[in-house]
Design a protein around this motif. Structure first.
Motif, mmCIF file in Angstrom:
data_model
loop_
_atom_site.group_PDB
_atom_site.id
_atom_site.type_symbol
_atom_site.label_atom_id
_atom_site.label_comp_id
_atom_site.label_asym_id
_atom_site.label_seq_id
_atom_site.Cartn_x
_atom_site.Cartn_y
_atom_site.Cartn_z
ATOM 1 N N MET A 1 0.820 -1.197 0.000
ATOM 2 C CA MET A 1 0.000 0.000 0.000
ATOM 3 C C MET A 1 0.864 1.262 0.000
ATOM 4 S SD MET A 1 -3.054 -0.889 -0.334
ATOM 5 C CE MET A 1 -4.062 -2.377 -0.246
ATOM 6 N N CYS A 2 0.246 2.361 -0.260
ATOM 7 C CA CYS A 2 0.951 3.635 -0.384
ATOM 8 C C CYS A 2 1.201 4.232 1.002
ATOM 9 C CB CYS A 2 0.111 4.578 -1.232
ATOM 10 S SG CYS A 2 0.772 6.243 -1.366
ATOM 11 N N ASN A 3 2.483 4.396 1.342
ATOM 12 C CA ASN A 3 2.816 4.915 2.665
ATOM 13 C C ASN A 3 2.492 6.402 2.806
ATOM 14 O OD1 ASN A 3 3.833 2.416 3.533
ATOM 15 N ND2 ASN A 3 5.860 2.848 2.674
ATOM 16 N N ASN A 4 2.489 7.116 1.696
ATOM 17 C CA ASN A 4 2.273 8.556 1.749
ATOM 18 C C ASN A 4 0.862 8.969 1.363
ATOM 19 O OD1 ASN A 4 5.031 9.040 2.441
ATOM 20 N ND2 ASN A 4 5.578 8.761 0.283
ATOM 21 N N CYS A 5 -0.030 7.983 1.233
ATOM 22 C CA CYS A 5 -1.392 8.289 0.813
ATOM 23 C C CYS A 5 -2.280 8.617 2.009
ATOM 24 C CB CYS A 5 -1.990 7.113 0.052
ATOM 25 S SG CYS A 5 -1.214 6.843 -1.550
ATOM 26 N N ASP A 6 -3.235 9.486 1.773
ATOM 27 C CA ASP A 6 -4.199 9.830 2.817
ATOM 28 C C ASP A 6 -5.320 8.802 2.916
ATOM 29 O OD1 ASP A 6 -3.070 12.520 3.490
ATOM 30 O OD2 ASP A 6 -3.577 12.922 1.403
ATOM 31 N N TYR A 7 -5.623 8.137 1.803
ATOM 32 C CA TYR A 7 -6.716 7.167 1.771
ATOM 33 C C TYR A 7 -6.353 6.033 0.813
ATOM 34 C CZ TYR A 7 -9.369 11.261 3.408
ATOM 35 O OH TYR A 7 -9.802 12.377 4.094
ATOM 36 N N THR A 8 -6.950 4.874 1.063
ATOM 37 C CA THR A 8 -6.943 3.751 0.111
ATOM 38 C C THR A 8 -8.388 3.371 -0.164
ATOM 39 O OG1 THR A 8 -4.806 2.896 0.857
ATOM 40 C CG2 THR A 8 -6.249 1.371 -0.326
ATOM 41 N N ILE A 9 -8.751 3.339 -1.436
ATOM 42 C CA ILE A 9 -10.094 2.928 -1.838
ATOM 43 C C ILE A 9 -9.987 1.521 -2.424
ATOM 44 C CG2 ILE A 9 -12.182 3.534 -3.095
ATOM 45 C CD1 ILE A 9 -11.217 5.639 -1.049
ATOM 46 N N HIS A 10 -10.528 0.545 -1.707
ATOM 47 C CA HIS A 10 -10.366 -0.849 -2.090
ATOM 48 C C HIS A 10 -11.261 -1.207 -3.278
ATOM 49 C CE1 HIS A 10 -7.799 -1.709 1.341
ATOM 50 N NE2 HIS A 10 -8.632 -0.992 2.078
ATOM 51 N N GLY A 11 -10.856 -2.262 -3.973
ATOM 52 C CA GLY A 11 -11.549 -2.675 -5.173
ATOM 53 C C GLY A 11 -12.997 -3.069 -4.961
ATOM 54 N N ARG A 12 -13.351 -3.442 -3.745
ATOM 55 C CA ARG A 12 -14.765 -3.784 -3.488
ATOM 56 C C ARG A 12 -15.672 -2.566 -3.624
ATOM 57 N NH1 ARG A 12 -12.303 -3.785 1.590
ATOM 58 N NH2 ARG A 12 -13.157 -2.281 3.099
ATOM 59 N N HIS A 13 -15.095 -1.380 -3.544
ATOM 60 C CA HIS A 13 -15.874 -0.151 -3.743
ATOM 61 C C HIS A 13 -15.877 0.205 -5.231
ATOM 62 C CE1 HIS A 13 -16.319 0.586 0.526
ATOM 63 N NE2 HIS A 13 -15.009 0.470 0.692
ATOM 64 N N HIS A 14 -16.475 -0.655 -6.038
ATOM 65 C CA HIS A 14 -16.546 -0.369 -7.469
ATOM 66 C C HIS A 14 -18.005 -0.301 -7.899
ATOM 67 C CE1 HIS A 14 -16.669 -4.857 -7.550
ATOM 68 N NE2 HIS A 14 -17.537 -4.644 -8.547
ATOM 69 N N HIS A 15 -18.222 0.300 -9.050
ATOM 70 C CA HIS A 15 -19.575 0.422 -9.577
ATOM 71 C C HIS A 15 -19.528 0.321 -11.089
ATOM 72 C CE1 HIS A 15 -18.948 4.740 -10.716
ATOM 73 N NE2 HIS A 15 -18.207 4.771 -9.623
ATOM 74 N N PHE A 16 -20.675 0.090 -11.695
ATOM 75 C CA PHE A 16 -20.807 -0.058 -13.139
ATOM 76 C C PHE A 16 -21.650 1.087 -13.671
ATOM 77 C CE2 PHE A 16 -20.328 -4.289 -11.320
ATOM 78 C CZ PHE A 16 -19.246 -4.771 -12.031
ATOM 79 N N GLY A 17 -21.095 1.869 -14.583
ATOM 80 C CA GLY A 17 -21.815 3.023 -15.101
ATOM 81 C C GLY A 17 -21.656 4.233 -14.204
ATOM 82 N N TRP A 18 -22.231 5.359 -14.658
ATOM 83 C CA TRP A 18 -22.158 6.629 -13.933
ATOM 84 C C TRP A 18 -23.554 6.984 -13.423
ATOM 85 C CZ3 TRP A 18 -17.255 7.904 -13.324
ATOM 86 C CH2 TRP A 18 -16.328 7.545 -14.292
ATOM 87 N N ASP A 19 -23.633 7.384 -12.177
ATOM 88 C CA ASP A 19 -24.924 7.771 -11.596
ATOM 89 C C ASP A 19 -24.636 8.710 -10.433
ATOM 90 O OD1 ASP A 19 -27.389 7.907 -10.204
ATOM 91 O OD2 ASP A 19 -27.967 5.917 -10.912
ATOM 92 N N ASN A 20 -25.174 9.940 -10.504
ATOM 93 C CA ASN A 20 -24.856 10.911 -9.452
ATOM 94 C C ASN A 20 -25.586 10.653 -8.146
ATOM 95 O OD1 ASN A 20 -27.460 12.069 -9.793
ATOM 96 N ND2 ASN A 20 -26.685 13.465 -11.377
ATOM 97 N N SER A 21 -26.358 9.551 -8.093
ATOM 98 C CA SER A 21 -26.994 9.175 -6.824
ATOM 99 C C SER A 21 -26.191 8.117 -6.064
ATOM 100 C CB SER A 21 -28.409 8.645 -7.073
ATOM 101 O OG SER A 21 -28.397 7.387 -7.722
ATOM 102 N N PHE A 22 -25.069 7.654 -6.642
ATOM 103 C CA PHE A 22 -24.243 6.657 -5.942
ATOM 104 C C PHE A 22 -23.702 7.241 -4.636
ATOM 105 C CE2 PHE A 22 -22.961 4.368 -10.121
ATOM 106 C CZ PHE A 22 -24.068 3.533 -10.014
ATOM 107 N N VAL A 23 -23.688 6.423 -3.596
ATOM 108 C CA VAL A 23 -23.151 6.838 -2.290
ATOM 109 C C VAL A 23 -21.624 6.851 -2.376
ATOM 110 C CG1 VAL A 23 -22.983 6.275 0.159
ATOM 111 C CG2 VAL A 23 -25.146 5.898 -1.082
ATOM 112 N N PRO A 24 -20.969 7.940 -1.982
ATOM 113 C CA PRO A 24 -19.505 7.992 -2.075
ATOM 114 C C PRO A 24 -18.832 6.933 -1.208
ATOM 115 C CG PRO A 24 -20.429 10.186 -1.714
ATOM 116 C CD PRO A 24 -21.547 9.221 -1.505
ATOM 117 N N ALA A 25 -17.746 6.372 -1.730
ATOM 118 C CA ALA A 25 -16.930 5.450 -0.945
ATOM 119 C C ALA A 25 -16.123 6.198 0.107
ATOM 120 C CB ALA A 25 -15.994 4.679 -1.865
ATOM 121 N N GLU A 26 -15.841 7.483 -0.154
ATOM 122 C CA GLU A 26 -15.061 8.300 0.773
ATOM 123 C C GLU A 26 -15.305 9.765 0.464
ATOM 124 O OE1 GLU A 26 -13.663 8.758 3.858
ATOM 125 O OE2 GLU A 26 -12.544 6.907 3.393
#
Length: 313
Positions: A1-26
Motif C-alpha cells: 500500500m501507499c505509505n504517503n497516501c491519505d486514503y486507500t479505496i479498495h476494489g470492493r468499492h466499485h460500480h458499473f456506469g455513472w450515476d450521481n446518486s451513488f453513495v460515495p466510498a469516501e
C-alpha cells in the motif's frame, strides 16, 4: 500500500456506469493523495486459466468497473478536478481479446480470440508470441466524474466529464483536469491498462488489474468544457527507438480511412512476421497508433497507422 497516501479505496468499492446518486466510498479534502485498487475492464472475468471459449461468454453488464466514487469537499458545478497521476502498481497479468462485434475491423474479424499476458512488474517489454516484445506504459482507461443528468449512464462511451477516455498518455506524471457537474464531483477510476496504442483498434489493450495513486486538487470556477491534460515530457519514448512502419488510408471519410490504414498494417505484419491476421490485429491495438495526418485538403483526408519497429527488432 501507499505509505504517503491519505486514503486507500479498495476494489470492493466499485460500480458499473455513472450515476450521481451513488453513495460515495469516501469524502476527501482537496489536496488528498489516494490509492485506488482498480479492477481490469472485464471485472476479473478473465484469469490466467481463461481460454478463447470464455470470450463469447463475457458478461457485458460487468465490464469496465470503476473504483469510487469519491466526494471532493467543496467541488461544485463549474469547478474542475485537477488529477495528478503519481504512480501505477501493475499486477503482472493482463489480457487482450478480439470480441465479436466490437472493434474497428469487426466486420473482418468475426471470431473470438484471446491473448493472455504475463509481464514483469518492473515493466520490461512484454512477450507476444515468439518474437514480439511490447513496451509497456500503464495508464487508466476510464477516469471521470459523475454527470449532471440523473439516472444510470453506460460507462462505455467517453463523456465531457471524462469517463472511458482510453488516452494512453494519462500515465504517471500527467496532470488531468476534469469538469465538475455535480456537488462533490463524485470521481471514479478504473479500466487500467499495461499498454495500448492510440485508437485501441481491436477494442481492447493489455487489460490489467493494478493500483493507481492520484492526488486530487480542486480548481474553482474553471469553466472547463471538456477534459484536458498536461504531460511531463515526450509521450512516445518507449516506442520511438527503432522508427515505425506506416500504412495510410486516403479518402473522403475518416472512419473508412482508419479502417483501411489498420487493415493494411494487419496484412503487412501477418506477411512479414508470420502472424495469424487476428494476432496482428490485436498487436496493432496494444502498441500501434492511429493518426489523422491531414484533414484540410478536401475532398480527401489522410489517416495513418504507425507501428513501432522496436516490437520486432
Amino acid at each position: 500500500m501507499c505509505n504517503n497516501c491519505d486514503y486507500t479505496i479498495h476494489g470492493r468499492h466499485h460500480h458499473f456506469g455513472w450515476d450521481n446518486s451513488f453513495v460515495p466510498a469516501e469524502r476527501v479534502a482537496p489536496g488528498s493523495t489516494i490509492e485506488f485498487e482498480c479492477l481490469d475492464s472485464s471485472g476479473g472475468q478473465f484469469t490466467p486459466a481463461s481460454t478463447v471459449a470464455d470470450v463469447p461468454a463475457l458478461d457485458f453488464s460487468k465490464v469496465n468497473p470503476v473504483t469510487g466514487p469519491i466526494h471532493v469537499d467543496g467541488a461544485e458545478p463549474g469547478d474542475a478536478l485537477k488529477i495528478t497521476i503519481e504512480a501505477f502498481k501493475p499486477s503482472g497479468f493482463g489480457w487482450t481479446a478480439n470480441i465479436p462485434g466490437f472493434g474497428l475491423l469487426a466486420d473482418d474479424f468475426k471470431e473470438p480470440a484471446l491473448n493472455l499476458w504475463k509481464y514483469d512488474t518492473s515493466l520490461e517489454p512484454a512477450l507476444y508470441g515468439k518474437n514480439a516484445r511490447v513496451p509497456l506504459k500503464p495508464f487508466a482507461g476510464t477516469i471521470g466524474n459523475a454527470p449532471a443528468e440523473p439516472g444510470l449512464h453506460s460507462v462505455v462511451p467517453p463523456r465531457r466529464m471524462g469517463g472511458n477516455l482510453d488516452i494512453r498518455d494519462l500515465a504517471a506524471g500527467t496532470v488531468l483536469y476534469l469538469p465538475v457537474e455535480v456537488q462533490g464531483a463524485l470521481f471514479s477510476v478504473g479500466d487500467t491498462h499495461a499498454a495500448q496504442g492510440d485508437g485501441e483498434v481491436c477494442g481492447t489493450a493489455i487489460e490489467s488489474q493494478m493500483n493507481t495513486v492520484l492526488k486530487i486538487d480542486l480548481v474553482k470556477d474553471a469553466r472547463l468544457k471538456m477534459p484536458r491534460f498536461t504531460t511531463p515530457g515526450p509521450v512516445t519514448r518507449h516506442l520511438d527507438a527503432k522508427g515505425y512502419e506506416v500504412t495510410t488510408g486516403v479518402g473522403p471519410d475518416l472512419m473508412t480511412g482508419a479502417k483501411g490504414a489498420v487493415s493494411q498494417m494487419v496484412d503487412l505484419l501477418a506477411g512479414q512476421y508470420g502472424l495469424d491476421p487476428v494476432e496482428a490485429y490485436m498487436l496493432c491495438s496494444v502498441c500501434g497508433d492511429l493518426r489523422i495526418s491531414e484533414i484540410v485538403d478536401m475532398p480527401n483526408w489522410v489517416v495513418s497507422f504507425y507501428f513501432p519497429r522496436v516490437v520486432f527488432e
